[in-house]
Design a protein around this motif. Structure first.
Motif, PDB file in Angstrom:
ATOM      1  N   LEU A  10     -72.846  37.704 -24.430  1.00 54.01           N
ATOM      2  CA  LEU A  10     -73.120  37.644 -25.867  1.00 54.01           C
ATOM      3  C   LEU A  10     -71.793  37.482 -26.592  1.00 54.01           C
ATOM      4  CD1 LEU A  10     -75.788  40.381 -26.737  1.00 54.01           C
ATOM      5  CD2 LEU A  10     -76.022  37.914 -26.896  1.00 54.01           C
ATOM      6  N   PHE A  11     -71.696  36.469 -27.434  1.00 59.80           N
ATOM      7  CA  PHE A  11     -70.405  36.195 -28.068  1.00 59.80           C
ATOM      8  C   PHE A  11     -70.619  35.533 -29.426  1.00 59.80           C
ATOM      9  CE2 PHE A  11     -71.691  32.452 -25.830  1.00 59.80           C
ATOM     10  CZ  PHE A  11     -71.228  31.374 -26.567  1.00 59.80           C
ATOM     11  N   GLY A  12     -69.512  35.305 -30.115  1.00 65.90           N
ATOM     12  CA  GLY A  12     -69.574  34.718 -31.449  1.00 65.90           C
ATOM     13  C   GLY A  12     -69.662  35.820 -32.495  1.00 65.90           C
ATOM     14  N   GLY A  13     -70.756  35.820 -33.248  1.00 59.21           N
ATOM     15  CA  GLY A  13     -70.962  36.872 -34.237  1.00 59.21           C
ATOM     16  C   GLY A  13     -70.537  36.476 -35.633  1.00 59.21           C
ATOM     17  N   ARG A  14     -70.780  37.390 -36.562  1.00 60.92           N
ATOM     18  CA  ARG A  14     -70.579  37.099 -37.989  1.00 60.92           C
ATOM     19  C   ARG A  14     -69.274  37.638 -38.556  1.00 60.92           C
ATOM     20  NH1 ARG A  14     -76.125  38.948 -40.714  1.00 60.92           N
ATOM     21  NH2 ARG A  14     -76.318  40.306 -38.895  1.00 60.92           N
ATOM     22  N   SER A  15     -68.432  38.216 -37.701  1.00 63.95           N
ATOM     23  CA  SER A  15     -67.181  38.780 -38.214  1.00 63.95           C
ATOM     24  C   SER A  15     -66.084  37.733 -38.248  1.00 63.95           C
ATOM     25  CB  SER A  15     -66.736  39.968 -37.348  1.00 63.95           C
ATOM     26  OG  SER A  15     -66.034  39.524 -36.213  1.00 63.95           O
ATOM     27  N   ALA A  16     -64.940  38.119 -38.788  1.00 61.65           N
ATOM     28  CA  ALA A  16     -63.788  37.225 -38.860  1.00 61.65           C
ATOM     29  C   ALA A  16     -63.195  36.939 -37.488  1.00 61.65           C
ATOM     30  CB  ALA A  16     -62.721  37.831 -39.776  1.00 61.65           C
ATOM     31  N   GLU A  17     -63.652  37.657 -36.458  1.00 66.64           N
ATOM     32  CA  GLU A  17     -63.144  37.453 -35.102  1.00 66.64           C
ATOM     33  C   GLU A  17     -64.049  36.544 -34.271  1.00 66.64           C
ATOM     34  OE1 GLU A  17     -61.214  41.127 -33.355  1.00 66.64           O
ATOM     35  OE2 GLU A  17     -62.401  42.038 -34.945  1.00 66.64           O
ATOM     36  N   HIS A  18     -64.882  35.764 -34.933  1.00 65.49           N
ATOM     37  CA  HIS A  18     -65.839  34.882 -34.262  1.00 65.49           C
ATOM     38  C   HIS A  18     -65.161  33.956 -33.255  1.00 65.49           C
ATOM     39  CE1 HIS A  18     -69.430  32.154 -34.171  1.00 65.49           C
ATOM     40  NE2 HIS A  18     -68.500  31.243 -33.941  1.00 65.49           N
ATOM     41  N   ASP A  19     -64.103  33.273 -33.668  1.00 62.95           N
ATOM     42  CA  ASP A  19     -63.461  32.290 -32.789  1.00 62.95           C
ATOM     43  C   ASP A  19     -62.848  32.938 -31.555  1.00 62.95           C
ATOM     44  OD1 ASP A  19     -64.197  30.464 -34.656  1.00 62.95           O
ATOM     45  OD2 ASP A  19     -62.177  30.023 -35.392  1.00 62.95           O
ATOM     46  N   VAL A  20     -62.232  34.108 -31.732  1.00 59.56           N
ATOM     47  CA  VAL A  20     -61.636  34.814 -30.605  1.00 59.56           C
ATOM     48  C   VAL A  20     -62.716  35.169 -29.588  1.00 59.56           C
ATOM     49  CG1 VAL A  20     -60.347  36.857 -29.903  1.00 59.56           C
ATOM     50  CG2 VAL A  20     -59.830  35.734 -32.082  1.00 59.56           C
ATOM     51  N   SER A  21     -63.864  35.617 -30.086  1.00 58.00           N
ATOM     52  CA  SER A  21     -64.973  35.978 -29.220  1.00 58.00           C
ATOM     53  C   SER A  21     -65.445  34.779 -28.399  1.00 58.00           C
ATOM     54  CB  SER A  21     -66.128  36.519 -30.063  1.00 58.00           C
ATOM     55  OG  SER A  21     -67.280  36.729 -29.292  1.00 58.00           O
ATOM     56  N   CYS A  22     -65.504  33.619 -29.016  1.00 56.37           N
ATOM     57  CA  CYS A  22     -65.953  32.418 -28.311  1.00 56.37           C
ATOM     58  C   CYS A  22     -65.006  32.065 -27.175  1.00 56.37           C
ATOM     59  CB  CYS A  22     -66.049  31.251 -29.290  1.00 56.37           C
ATOM     60  SG  CYS A  22     -67.353  31.431 -30.533  1.00 56.37           S
ATOM     61  N   VAL A  23     -63.721  32.157 -27.423  1.00 54.99           N
ATOM     62  CA  VAL A  23     -62.735  31.845 -26.384  1.00 54.99           C
ATOM     63  C   VAL A  23     -62.846  32.849 -25.235  1.00 54.99           C
ATOM     64  CG1 VAL A  23     -60.286  31.567 -25.864  1.00 54.99           C
ATOM     65  CG2 VAL A  23     -61.196  30.754 -28.046  1.00 54.99           C
ATOM     66  N   SER A  24     -63.014  34.126 -25.577  1.00 56.06           N
ATOM     67  CA  SER A  24     -63.176  35.151 -24.539  1.00 56.06           C
ATOM     68  C   SER A  24     -64.369  34.832 -23.640  1.00 56.06           C
ATOM     69  CB  SER A  24     -63.376  36.535 -25.177  1.00 56.06           C
ATOM     70  OG  SER A  24     -62.193  37.012 -25.774  1.00 56.06           O
ATOM     71  N   ALA A  25     -65.497  34.466 -24.253  1.00 57.46           N
ATOM     72  CA  ALA A  25     -66.713  34.203 -23.478  1.00 57.46           C
ATOM     73  C   ALA A  25     -66.532  33.022 -22.542  1.00 57.46           C
ATOM     74  CB  ALA A  25     -67.885  33.949 -24.426  1.00 57.46           C
ATOM     75  N   ARG A  26     -65.881  31.988 -23.015  1.00 58.52           N
ATOM     76  CA  ARG A  26     -65.703  30.818 -22.170  1.00 58.52           C
ATOM     77  C   ARG A  26     -64.916  31.154 -20.905  1.00 58.52           C
ATOM     78  NH1 ARG A  26     -63.426  27.185 -25.627  1.00 58.52           N
ATOM     79  NH2 ARG A  26     -61.334  27.194 -24.773  1.00 58.52           N
ATOM     80  N   HIS A  27     -63.905  32.011 -21.052  1.00 60.12           N
ATOM     81  CA  HIS A  27     -63.067  32.334 -19.901  1.00 60.12           C
ATOM     82  C   HIS A  27     -63.719  33.362 -18.977  1.00 60.12           C
ATOM     83  CE1 HIS A  27     -59.623  29.859 -20.891  1.00 60.12           C
ATOM     84  NE2 HIS A  27     -59.927  30.100 -22.146  1.00 60.12           N
ATOM     85  N   VAL A  28     -64.525  34.266 -19.511  1.00 63.07           N
ATOM     86  CA  VAL A  28     -65.289  35.165 -18.646  1.00 63.07           C
ATOM     87  C   VAL A  28     -66.291  34.360 -17.829  1.00 63.07           C
ATOM     88  CG1 VAL A  28     -66.982  37.034 -18.600  1.00 63.07           C
ATOM     89  CG2 VAL A  28     -64.991  37.199 -20.105  1.00 63.07           C
ATOM     90  N   ALA A  29     -66.950  33.395 -18.464  1.00 60.74           N
ATOM     91  CA  ALA A  29     -67.920  32.562 -17.750  1.00 60.74           C
ATOM     92  C   ALA A  29     -67.250  31.787 -16.625  1.00 60.74           C
ATOM     93  CB  ALA A  29     -68.599  31.606 -18.731  1.00 60.74           C
ATOM     94  N   ALA A  30     -66.053  31.290 -16.881  1.00 65.48           N
ATOM     95  CA  ALA A  30     -65.341  30.515 -15.861  1.00 65.48           C
ATOM     96  C   ALA A  30     -64.888  31.385 -14.700  1.00 65.48           C
ATOM     97  CB  ALA A  30     -64.143  29.818 -16.496  1.00 65.48           C
ATOM     98  N   ALA A  31     -64.584  32.659 -14.976  1.00 65.03           N
ATOM     99  CA  ALA A  31     -64.054  33.545 -13.935  1.00 65.03           C
ATOM    100  C   ALA A  31     -65.138  34.258 -13.139  1.00 65.03           C
ATOM    101  CB  ALA A  31     -63.119  34.580 -14.563  1.00 65.03           C
ATOM    102  N   ALA A  32     -66.347  34.363 -13.683  1.00 60.07           N
ATOM    103  CA  ALA A  32     -67.421  35.090 -12.996  1.00 60.07           C
ATOM    104  C   ALA A  32     -67.797  34.382 -11.694  1.00 60.07           C
ATOM    105  CB  ALA A  32     -68.638  35.211 -13.902  1.00 60.07           C
ATOM    106  N   ASP A  33     -67.914  35.140 -10.629  1.00 62.34           N
ATOM    107  CA  ASP A  33     -68.236  34.608  -9.305  1.00 62.34           C
ATOM    108  C   ASP A  33     -69.673  34.073  -9.291  1.00 62.34           C
ATOM    109  OD1 ASP A  33     -68.739  34.085  -6.646  1.00 62.34           O
ATOM    110  OD2 ASP A  33     -68.011  36.017  -5.903  1.00 62.34           O
ATOM    111  N   PRO A  34     -69.875  32.762  -9.094  1.00 58.35           N
ATOM    112  CA  PRO A  34     -71.239  32.209  -9.106  1.00 58.35           C
ATOM    113  C   PRO A  34     -72.108  32.707  -7.954  1.00 58.35           C
ATOM    114  CG  PRO A  34     -69.650  30.543  -8.396  1.00 58.35           C
ATOM    115  CD  PRO A  34     -68.853  31.721  -8.868  1.00 58.35           C
TER     116      PRO A  34
END
Length: 346
Positions: A10-34
């Motif tokens: 779950l990422f994104g959101g309505r706060s001023a930290e929206h963009d940071v959250s999106c970047v975090s999610a992309r890298h967690v998804a890439a690192a998670a063991d398929p």
């Protein structure tokens, strides 16, 4: 984790930290063991819509705006699901999202409602730390409705100059200002007041900025400390996410005694605030006087490539994919423990 787990980011959101959250999610998804995880990405738009997202490599703003809309109940209905909240700031890190997940009766990574809410509110976190006798820098509180000129005058008389003004419920240095004059302090109060009603004013500490990553539930473990050398007057939003101005040192330039002090205080603060899963504890280190001073505790630290939390664990011997796996295991352990303590047969 004998079977493949459905991991909902779950990422994104309505706060001023929206963009940071999106970047975090992309890298967690890439690192998670398929082989261990079936990753499902759900972006929350700035307007609050929930959307299924294909996590490739688009611009951060697009991660939470593309894809079909989806209802939270549909996301949580499938078995063997663990949610990894990566929504930074208000309406994500402050206990509200955690409350929704508790009501939905689903396992999720990180701290529960109480710890999330208290740690997000810097004024409340400081009160808890003070009650536990934990060292902190000197501070005052105010609200956006207070007379800024009066607040500035009293803060300067008490804390001196320079000082820092922060929104109480915000992260990533959003809305934070360093003030060197009375006029700058008034302006800083106005800026912080755009982001939150509750405000925190802190003395400036001439020392090192130290961060420690903590991992665990009942028996947390602290990483080796890292050090941030800001590229600007302080470690602001641009330094954290937009430029390469800051220097991140792992391990921090500390003596063995100071290193042990930071790790010990991080674990004590983590327990005192009832954190679980993960948190990053930030310090200001006054080598010539008061030693380690707790600055704040972040229950959903950044997971971008330059974020300190995953980097500290990697330097401490826990690689990014194993960190994700450990966090999910802690989420399941906490979920099962909490279910055992719920009484539904009253």
């Amino acid at each position: 984790m004998a079977t493949r787990t459905r991991l909902v980011l779950l990422f994104g959101g309505r706060s001023a930290e929206h963009d940071v959250s999106c970047v975090s999610a992309r890298h967690v998804a890439a690192a998670a063991d398929p082989d261990r995880f079936d990753v499902v990405a759900v972006g929350i738009t700035r307007s609050g819509q929930w959307r299924l997202v294909e996590l490739g490599d688009p611009l951060p703003d697009r991660l939470a705006t593309d894809g079909p809309r989806v209802a939270p109940a549909d996301i949580f209905a499938e078995p063997d699901t663990v949610v990894f909240p990566l929504v930074h700031g208000p309406l994500g890190e402050d206990g509200t999202l955690q409350g929704l997940l508790e009501v939905a009766d689903i396992a999720y990574v990180g701290s529960g409602v109480l710890a999330s809410a208290v740690c997000m509110d810097k004024t409340m976190a400081k009160l808890v730390c003070a009650h536990q006798g934990l060292p902190q820098c000197r501070y005052r509180t105010a609200t956006a409705n207070d007379d800024a000129a009066r607040v500035a005058e009293e803060a300067i008389a008490d804390l001196g100059l320079p000082l820092f003004v922060k929104p109480a419920n915000m992260g990533s240095s959003v809305g934070v200002s360093r003030a060197t004059t009375a006029a700058e302090t008034i302006r800083a109060l106005e800026v912080a007041g755009r982001y939150d009603h509750a405000l925190v004013i802190e003395e400036e500490v001439n020392g090192q900025e130290i961060e420690v990553a903590v991992l665990g539930n009942a028996e947390p473990t602290a990483s080796m400390p890292g050090e941030i050398v800001p590229g600007a007057a302080f470690y602001d939003y641009a330094d954290k996410y937009l430029t390469d101005g800051a220097e991140l040192l792992i391990p921090a330039r500390l003596s063995e005694a100071a290193t042990a002090e930071a790790q010990h205080l991080a674990e004590v603060a983590y327990r005192a605030l009832q954190c679980e899963g993960m948190a990053r504890v930030d310090f200001l280190y006054d080598a010539d006087g008061r030693g380690m001073l707790i600055s704040e505790i972040n229950t959903i630290p950044g997971f971008t490539p330059i974020s300190m939390y995953p980097r500290l664990w990697q330097a401490s011997g826990l690689a990014y994919p194993q960190l994700i796996e450990t966090l999910v295991e802690l989420a399941v352990e906490r979920y099962e423990r909490r279910r055992r303590h719920r009484r539904v047969d009253l």
